[in-house]
Each structure stands twice: as C-alpha cells, then as structure tokens.
Design a protein around this motif. Sequence first.
Motif, mmCIF file in Angstrom:
data_model
loop_
_atom_site.group_PDB
_atom_site.id
_atom_site.type_symbol
_atom_site.label_atom_id
_atom_site.label_comp_id
_atom_site.label_asym_id
_atom_site.label_seq_id
_atom_site.Cartn_x
_atom_site.Cartn_y
_atom_site.Cartn_z
ATOM 1 N N PHE A 44 0.683 -1.157 0.045
ATOM 2 C CA PHE A 44 -0.013 0.012 0.112
ATOM 3 C C PHE A 44 0.826 1.254 -0.111
ATOM 4 C CE2 PHE A 44 -3.287 -2.791 1.994
ATOM 5 C CZ PHE A 44 -3.926 -3.053 0.816
ATOM 6 N N CYS A 45 1.809 1.446 0.629
ATOM 7 C CA CYS A 45 2.889 2.398 0.495
ATOM 8 C C CYS A 45 3.461 2.682 -0.606
ATOM 9 C CB CYS A 45 4.039 2.208 1.777
ATOM 10 S SG CYS A 45 5.111 3.694 1.805
ATOM 11 N N SER A 46 3.762 1.560 -1.490
ATOM 12 C CA SER A 46 4.323 1.399 -2.525
ATOM 13 C C SER A 46 3.343 2.183 -3.793
ATOM 14 C CB SER A 46 5.005 0.094 -3.303
ATOM 15 O OG SER A 46 5.363 0.110 -4.409
ATOM 16 N N LYS B 104 16.852 13.441 4.683
ATOM 17 C CA LYS B 104 16.453 14.424 5.229
ATOM 18 C C LYS B 104 15.579 14.030 6.476
ATOM 19 C CE LYS B 104 12.754 18.025 4.872
ATOM 20 N NZ LYS B 104 11.428 17.991 4.421
ATOM 21 N N SER B 105 14.661 13.178 6.200
ATOM 22 C CA SER B 105 13.851 12.509 7.358
ATOM 23 C C SER B 105 13.830 10.907 7.656
ATOM 24 C CB SER B 105 12.482 13.187 7.505
ATOM 25 O OG SER B 105 11.907 12.628 6.148
ATOM 26 N N GLY B 106 14.420 10.234 6.382
ATOM 27 C CA GLY B 106 14.097 8.794 6.468
ATOM 28 C C GLY B 106 12.772 8.510 5.904
ATOM 29 N N GLN B 107 11.971 9.350 5.297
ATOM 30 C CA GLN B 107 10.622 8.961 4.827
ATOM 31 C C GLN B 107 10.286 10.041 3.872
ATOM 32 O OE1 GLN B 107 8.877 10.064 8.744
ATOM 33 N NE2 GLN B 107 7.780 7.911 8.403
ATOM 34 N N THR B 108 9.792 9.112 2.618
ATOM 35 C CA THR B 108 9.248 10.001 1.605
ATOM 36 C C THR B 108 7.953 10.201 1.866
ATOM 37 O OG1 THR B 108 8.343 8.016 0.648
ATOM 38 C CG2 THR B 108 10.345 8.594 -0.036
ATOM 39 N N LEU B 109 7.222 11.053 1.312
ATOM 40 C CA LEU B 109 5.612 11.513 1.754
ATOM 41 C C LEU B 109 4.807 10.325 1.793
ATOM 42 C CD1 LEU B 109 5.067 14.279 -1.237
ATOM 43 C CD2 LEU B 109 5.688 14.543 1.661
ATOM 44 N N ALA B 110 4.847 9.214 1.015
ATOM 45 C CA ALA B 110 4.135 8.047 1.191
ATOM 46 C C ALA B 110 4.705 7.150 2.557
ATOM 47 C CB ALA B 110 4.194 7.141 -0.023
ATOM 48 N N MET B 111 5.635 7.262 2.832
ATOM 49 C CA MET B 111 6.162 6.258 4.146
ATOM 50 C C MET B 111 5.633 7.201 5.170
ATOM 51 S SD MET B 111 10.272 5.717 2.547
ATOM 52 C CE MET B 111 10.665 4.834 3.930
ATOM 53 N N GLN B 112 5.581 8.502 5.188
ATOM 54 C CA GLN B 112 5.104 9.491 6.313
ATOM 55 C C GLN B 112 3.474 8.708 6.583
ATOM 56 O OE1 GLN B 112 5.558 13.518 5.708
ATOM 57 N NE2 GLN B 112 7.857 13.271 5.357
ATOM 58 N N THR B 113 2.837 8.669 5.509
ATOM 59 C CA THR B 113 1.638 8.405 5.610
ATOM 60 C C THR B 113 1.398 6.935 5.956
ATOM 61 O OG1 THR B 113 1.045 9.604 3.833
ATOM 62 C CG2 THR B 113 -0.621 8.173 4.383
ATOM 63 N N TRP B 114 2.024 5.989 5.586
ATOM 64 C CA TRP B 114 1.986 4.698 6.118
ATOM 65 C C TRP B 114 2.865 4.310 7.054
ATOM 66 C CZ3 TRP B 114 -1.779 1.239 4.941
ATOM 67 C CH2 TRP B 114 -2.430 1.750 3.863
ATOM 68 N N ARG B 115 3.679 5.460 8.121
ATOM 69 C CA ARG B 115 4.335 5.182 9.035
ATOM 70 C C ARG B 115 5.659 4.185 8.954
ATOM 71 N NH1 ARG B 115 -0.338 3.223 11.587
ATOM 72 N NH2 ARG B 115 1.043 1.742 12.863
ATOM 73 N N ILE B 116 6.300 4.278 7.841
ATOM 74 C CA ILE B 116 7.587 3.604 7.502
ATOM 75 C C ILE B 116 8.662 4.395 7.586
ATOM 76 C CG2 ILE B 116 8.591 2.123 5.901
ATOM 77 C CD1 ILE B 116 5.814 1.339 5.126
#
Length: 170
Positions: free
Chosen positions: A11-13, A66-78
């Motif tokens: 789902f993150c992908s 920058k943060s270890g998370q792309t925008l999608a990774m932020q949404t999916w808590r990865i």
Amino acid sequence: MPAPQFWRRVFCSLYEQLVLLGVIALTFLLPNLGLGVLFGVSLPSWLTFLYLYGVLGLYFVWYWLKSGQTLAMQTWRIRIIGPNGDRLSKKQAILRYVFGSLWLLPCVLLQWIFSLEKWQILSMLFIVALFLWPLTIYLNRVTPLLRQGLPDRWAGSRLVELPKNLVTLK
C-alpha cells in the motif's frame, strides 16, 4: 521496531507511485512538453530514461537523507534507517535507490524476449514493483518482525514501522 509487513509495503508503494506521478509531471512532462511545443524537440528514449531515473533518484535520496521518509512513507508510518537505527548515510541512500530499482532489469529482459506492447509493459512494471519485489522479504529467514527486502539487505538499511504515537510529519 518491527519491519513493515507485506501489505503495508504494498500500500505504501502504491501511494508512492501516485506521488511520483506528480513529481514526474512537474519535473519531466512540463519541460518536455515545452521543448516539444516550442522547438519541436524530443529527447531520445535512453536520455529520457536516464533523466527520469536521475530525477526520481534525487527525490528518494533527498527525502531519505532529510527525514528517512518519503511522503508516502510518512502516511504509512514507515521509516528507513541505517543498521544502528540512525539516519542513512549518503552512500547508503544512493545504494538503496540503485538496489531498489533493480526490479527494472527483469522487466526489461521480459519486454525484450516477448516484444510486449506499451500497456503490457506498464502492467508488468506495475505488478513487479507492487507485488513481486516486496515479496523478497520472505527470502529473509529471520524472525518475521525483522524481515527486510533485498534492497535493504544489500544497502545495509532497514525499513521499520513506526508506532502511532511516534509519527511526526515533516
């Protein structure tokens, strides 16, 4: 922290691909449409591929550093982290991007062997990126909570699932 399970990765992908459509539209379609309309120029396919690969590489590496998370990774808590739980080094982020895009190689080979048409190629790319590549977590025979896909194992990085109370959007 546990590794994200298969369906969370899928789902993150999927969400990441939607975000990337916007990135590609802004950085590729607009300039190339401008060149085509104003000057009647179009880039050769190999240069187009290298340009897109570079743009997407900048997107991923910048966010991972920058943060270890792309925008999608932020949404999916990865979050993507280094082996000791710290942020990725620039070398690790670049290696993670390169290894993470190796799924393109079998797709190119299959397209060459079977002479696939445009929509068949897109379907194959979509299926491989969304389902087959994330399945590599099952090649890792450690505890299911620690499983990592091939790109992370090769780059020395880890994907972790963040608990709900630790999520901060940046």
